[in-house]
Design a protein around this motif. Structure first.
Motif, PDB file in Angstrom:
ATOM      1  N   SER A 190     -19.307 -19.412  32.932  1.00  0.00           N
ATOM      2  CA  SER A 190     -20.714 -19.252  32.582  1.00  0.00           C
ATOM      3  C   SER A 190     -21.056 -19.724  31.172  1.00  0.00           C
ATOM      4  O   SER A 190     -22.229 -19.836  30.838  1.00  0.00           O
ATOM      5  CB  SER A 190     -21.123 -17.780  32.728  1.00  0.00           C
ATOM      6  N   ARG A 191     -20.055 -20.014  30.381  1.00  0.00           N
ATOM      7  CA  ARG A 191     -20.310 -20.400  28.994  1.00  0.00           C
ATOM      8  C   ARG A 191     -20.127 -21.907  28.794  1.00  0.00           C
ATOM      9  O   ARG A 191     -19.280 -22.542  29.416  1.00  0.00           O
ATOM     10  CB  ARG A 191     -19.409 -19.617  28.049  1.00  0.00           C
ATOM     11  N   GLU A 208     -25.093 -17.649  28.206  1.00  0.00           N
ATOM     12  CA  GLU A 208     -24.316 -17.861  29.416  1.00  0.00           C
ATOM     13  C   GLU A 208     -25.277 -18.437  30.449  1.00  0.00           C
ATOM     14  O   GLU A 208     -26.493 -18.238  30.361  1.00  0.00           O
ATOM     15  CB  GLU A 208     -23.755 -16.549  29.951  1.00  0.00           C
ATOM     16  N   TYR A 209     -24.731 -19.112  31.424  1.00  0.00           N
ATOM     17  CA  TYR A 209     -25.540 -19.705  32.495  1.00  0.00           C
ATOM     18  C   TYR A 209     -25.171 -19.031  33.804  1.00  0.00           C
ATOM     19  O   TYR A 209     -23.999 -18.816  34.102  1.00  0.00           O
ATOM     20  CB  TYR A 209     -25.301 -21.214  32.560  1.00  0.00           C
ATOM     21  N   HIS A 210     -26.203 -18.674  34.553  1.00  0.00           N
ATOM     22  CA  HIS A 210     -26.016 -17.991  35.839  1.00  0.00           C
ATOM     23  C   HIS A 210     -26.892 -18.656  36.891  1.00  0.00           C
ATOM     24  O   HIS A 210     -28.000 -19.114  36.595  1.00  0.00           O
ATOM     25  CB  HIS A 210     -26.375 -16.505  35.711  1.00  0.00           C
ATOM     26  N   VAL A 250     -20.238 -22.971  37.419  1.00  0.00           N
ATOM     27  CA  VAL A 250     -20.957 -21.715  37.218  1.00  0.00           C
ATOM     28  C   VAL A 250     -20.709 -20.786  38.397  1.00  0.00           C
ATOM     29  O   VAL A 250     -20.476 -19.584  38.228  1.00  0.00           O
ATOM     30  CB  VAL A 250     -22.468 -21.975  36.989  1.00  0.00           C
ATOM     31  N   LEU A 259     -30.527 -22.738  37.346  1.00  0.00           N
ATOM     32  CA  LEU A 259     -29.727 -21.888  36.475  1.00  0.00           C
ATOM     33  C   LEU A 259     -30.660 -21.115  35.565  1.00  0.00           C
ATOM     34  O   LEU A 259     -31.781 -21.556  35.293  1.00  0.00           O
ATOM     35  CB  LEU A 259     -28.783 -22.718  35.591  1.00  0.00           C
TER      36      LEU A 259
END
Length: 153
Positions: free
Chosen positions: A37-38, A78-80, A32, A66
């Motif tokens: 992000s996916r 999406e992950y941030h 990430v 996250l």
């Protein structure tokens, strides 16, 4: 299989391991951080099963490391990194410096870090927050902190 929980121990190392102590979590955070992000990107990079990746992402979101952000009309996210997660990446950079020193192999380190402030290629290291000097295990005395008694309940 049920994982042992270290979150209630009066030990910051144990509490951190409760968040990222299984092998996939640090690698997911790394992915990430570098821009994957996916779900599909992370899965393809790590070769991890969908089930395990789903469990780890859910855990990292629950821990506040996250955050999920929708990216289309379907329930896709999406992950941030959160601020808490970005600080964990600092820990991973220290792990990388150790791995580069002791495990890099003949080819050399797999990743280099260019420091934004000076533009130079460097490595992460621990420094004293008070005086700025390098801080290693041999340079400190571990003392009981105010939270030490909390574990004896």
């Amino acid at each position: 299989m049920q994982r042992t929980s270290f979150g209630e121990m009066a030990c910051s190392i144990a509490r951190t391991l409760d968040v990222i102590g299984e092998p996939w979590s640090p690698l997911i955070l790394r992915d990430v951080w570098v821009g994957m992000s996916r779900f599909e990107q992370i899965q393809a990079d790590l070769g991890i099963s969908r089930k395990v990746l789903t469990e780890r992402l859910n855990h990292l979101v629950e821990q506040g490391v996250l955050e999920r952000r929708p990216y289309d009309r379907r329930p896709r996210h999406e992950y941030h990194l959160t601020t808490k997660g970005a600080e964990l990446v600092d820990l991973l950079m220290i792990m990388t410096a150790w791995g580069d020193r002791w495990l890099e192999g003949q080819a050399g380190p797999p990743v280099l870090y260019r420091h934004h402030a000076c533009g130079e290629i460097s490595r992460a290291e621990s420094r004293c927050a008070h005086c700025g000097e390098p801080m290693h295990a041999a340079d400190v005395d571990p003392l009981p902190g105010p939270g030490a008694a909390a574990g004896s309940d």
